[in-house]
Enzyme design. Structure first.
Site, PDB file in Angstrom:
ATOM      1  N   TYR A 126       0.731 -12.944 -21.912  1.00  0.00           N
ATOM      2  CA  TYR A 126       1.159 -12.176 -22.724  1.00  0.00           C
ATOM      3  C   TYR A 126       0.274 -10.829 -23.114  1.00  0.00           C
ATOM      4  O   TYR A 126       0.472  -9.949 -23.829  1.00  0.00           O
ATOM      5  CB  TYR A 126       1.097 -12.987 -24.128  1.00  0.00           C
ATOM      6  CG  TYR A 126       2.038 -13.858 -24.201  1.00  0.00           C
ATOM      7  CD1 TYR A 126       2.154 -15.002 -23.508  1.00  0.00           C
ATOM      8  CD2 TYR A 126       3.337 -13.818 -25.007  1.00  0.00           C
ATOM      9  CE1 TYR A 126       3.231 -16.123 -23.587  1.00  0.00           C
ATOM     10  CE2 TYR A 126       4.442 -14.843 -25.228  1.00  0.00           C
ATOM     11  CZ  TYR A 126       4.317 -15.890 -24.421  1.00  0.00           C
ATOM     12  OH  TYR A 126       5.117 -17.093 -24.390  1.00  0.00           O
ATOM     13  N   LYS A 173      -2.827 -26.037 -16.497  1.00  0.00           N
ATOM     14  CA  LYS A 173      -2.497 -26.308 -14.953  1.00  0.00           C
ATOM     15  C   LYS A 173      -3.452 -25.830 -14.311  1.00  0.00           C
ATOM     16  O   LYS A 173      -3.656 -25.106 -13.350  1.00  0.00           O
ATOM     17  CB  LYS A 173      -1.389 -25.431 -14.921  1.00  0.00           C
ATOM     18  CG  LYS A 173      -0.515 -25.493 -13.629  1.00  0.00           C
ATOM     19  CD  LYS A 173       0.358 -26.919 -13.431  1.00  0.00           C
ATOM     20  CE  LYS A 173       0.851 -27.060 -12.422  1.00  0.00           C
ATOM     21  NZ  LYS A 173       1.517 -28.406 -12.132  1.00  0.00           N
ATOM     22  N   ASP A 206       2.893 -29.904 -17.055  1.00  0.00           N
ATOM     23  CA  ASP A 206       3.912 -30.895 -16.678  1.00  0.00           C
ATOM     24  C   ASP A 206       3.917 -32.109 -16.981  1.00  0.00           C
ATOM     25  O   ASP A 206       4.971 -32.779 -17.621  1.00  0.00           O
ATOM     26  CB  ASP A 206       4.419 -30.506 -15.143  1.00  0.00           C
ATOM     27  CG  ASP A 206       3.130 -30.886 -14.356  1.00  0.00           C
ATOM     28  OD1 ASP A 206       2.095 -30.949 -14.758  1.00  0.00           O
ATOM     29  OD2 ASP A 206       3.197 -30.866 -13.084  1.00  0.00           O
ATOM     30  N   ASP A 230       3.924 -21.500 -26.111  1.00  0.00           N
ATOM     31  CA  ASP A 230       5.251 -21.100 -26.581  1.00  0.00           C
ATOM     32  C   ASP A 230       6.333 -22.310 -26.042  1.00  0.00           C
ATOM     33  O   ASP A 230       7.084 -22.658 -26.898  1.00  0.00           O
ATOM     34  CB  ASP A 230       5.448 -19.875 -25.669  1.00  0.00           C
ATOM     35  CG  ASP A 230       6.669 -19.136 -26.241  1.00  0.00           C
ATOM     36  OD1 ASP A 230       7.431 -19.542 -27.087  1.00  0.00           O
ATOM     37  OD2 ASP A 230       7.413 -18.333 -25.727  1.00  0.00           O
TER      38      ASP A 230
END
Ligand code: ATP
Length: 335
Positions: A126, A173, A206, A230
């Site tokens: 962002y 991640k 994930d 988000d």
């Protein structure tokens, strides 16, 4: 003295749900004086910036805002209002409590979901740093800093200590983004040292999505960088009945802006059917923040009793009521 609060109804369903919230707070006799400021695509085009100066000035003065959604143009156009506002006011902590409502029929109605999402609010992808290196090749910079990662982690652990949350799961991640998400995790691990009473674990994003769908009840508080926050917020909202009901807070050192997780919902805007629960519950978070605990509890109880009775409920949660009918039902149950 009433609390002075900046009200940004926004666009799309924003004015409908903001109108409902103002109505309920008035009925509950909460001492609030609204400073109403308009924000939509036409105003942004005229001002030439996503958040015109008068809105920033109002928020800097009142230090508290209640905000409806403002439509963000896709693949071009002005920078997202939300992103601009969060950066300009340094609203670094996005806090989103996701809880099952009593009696509400959802696919997960037998599973008690009660978790809080802590989303870093100022950087990551962002940052808006995109660059077309040569035609048809674009890079988007994912920015992760020690400063922003450390303070969202500290905010989450402090909150957990205060609110009696027992377990924080950091989502990442870092197996792929070893440097960026790796730094985020290092900061979380450093902060966790000072909070031995809060259990800490880490989960790859994930797998976190899978675990949330399979066994959401195992989670207590989730801590993550901006983009995962988000996406995971919408997923978590889906577990408890959808975007119509999940509230949020954007907290900074000097200012706080309360807003729903949902966007402007153009598909239902102007039809009088939007669910105001998410913005109303955001207003409840705001009242707690302002120290108006009694009013906050009364409004929360009134909302919950409408859901517990099962009607009248808005369409997105399986009912047939209009925004106005649902709002009136909440007001009727204020004690
Ligand atoms: P943004 O990109 O601005 O965050 P979004 O892509 O998340 O927006 P929303 O505008 O939040 O999309 O809407 C997603 C879906 O959820 C739409 O079908 C919309 O009608 C529904 N929805 C969102 N908020 C509400 C609400 N308050 N009441 C009823 N339905 C809602």
């Amino acid at each position: 003295m009433p609390h002075l609060v900046t009200l940004i109804p926004g666009d799309g369903i924003g004015p409908e749900v903001a109108g409902a919230v103002v109505h309920v707070l008035q009925a509950a006799a909460v001492p609030i004086q609204w400073e109403r400021v308009e924000l939509n695509a036409a105003i942004i085009a005229q001002a030439g910036e996503s958040v015109p100066l008068d809105i920033l000035e109002s928020l800097r003065r009142t230090r508290i805002g209640l905000k409806g959604p403002v439509t963000t143009p896709v693949a071009g156009g002005f920078q997202s209002v939300n992103v601009t506002l969060r950066k300009q006011l340094d609203l670094y902590a996005n806090v989103r409590p996701v809880r099952s409502l009593p009696g509400l029929k959802t696919r997960y109605q037998d599973v008690p979901v009660d978790l809080v999402i802590f989303r870093e609010n100022t950087e990551d992808l962002y940052a808006g740093l995109e660059h077309e290196v040569v035609p048809d090749v674009v890079t988007s910079l994912k920015v992760i800093t020690r400063k922003a990662s450390g303070r969202i982690a500290r905010y989450a652990f402090e909150y957990a200590r205060r609110a009696g949350r027992k377990k924080i799961t950091a989502i990442h991640k870092a197996n792929i983004m070893k440097l960026g998400d790796g730094l985020f995790l290092r900061c979380c691990r450093e902060v966790t040292q000072q909070y031995p009473e809060v259990e800490y674990r880490e989960l790859i994003v994930d797998n976190a999505a899978l675990q949330l769908v399979l066994r959401p009840e195992q989670f207590d508080a989730l801590l993550m960088p901006n983009l995962y926050g988000d996406i995971i917020s919408d997923l978590a909202a889906g577990l408890v009945g959808g975007l119509g009901i999940v509230p949020g807070a954007n907290i900074g050192e000097d200012c706080a802006v309360f807003e729903a997780v949902h966007g402007s919902a153009p598909d239902i805007a102007g039809k009088g059917v939007a669910n105001p629960t998410a913005l109303l519950s955001s207003a409840v978070l705001m009242l707690f923040h302002l120290g108006e605990h009694e009013a906050a509890r009364r409004i929360q109880k009134a909302v919950e009793s409408v859901y517990a009775e099962g009607k009248p409920l808005p369409r997105d949660v399986g009912g047939t009521a209009s925004t106005r009918e649902f709002t009136q039902a909440v007001i009727d149950r204020l004690q």
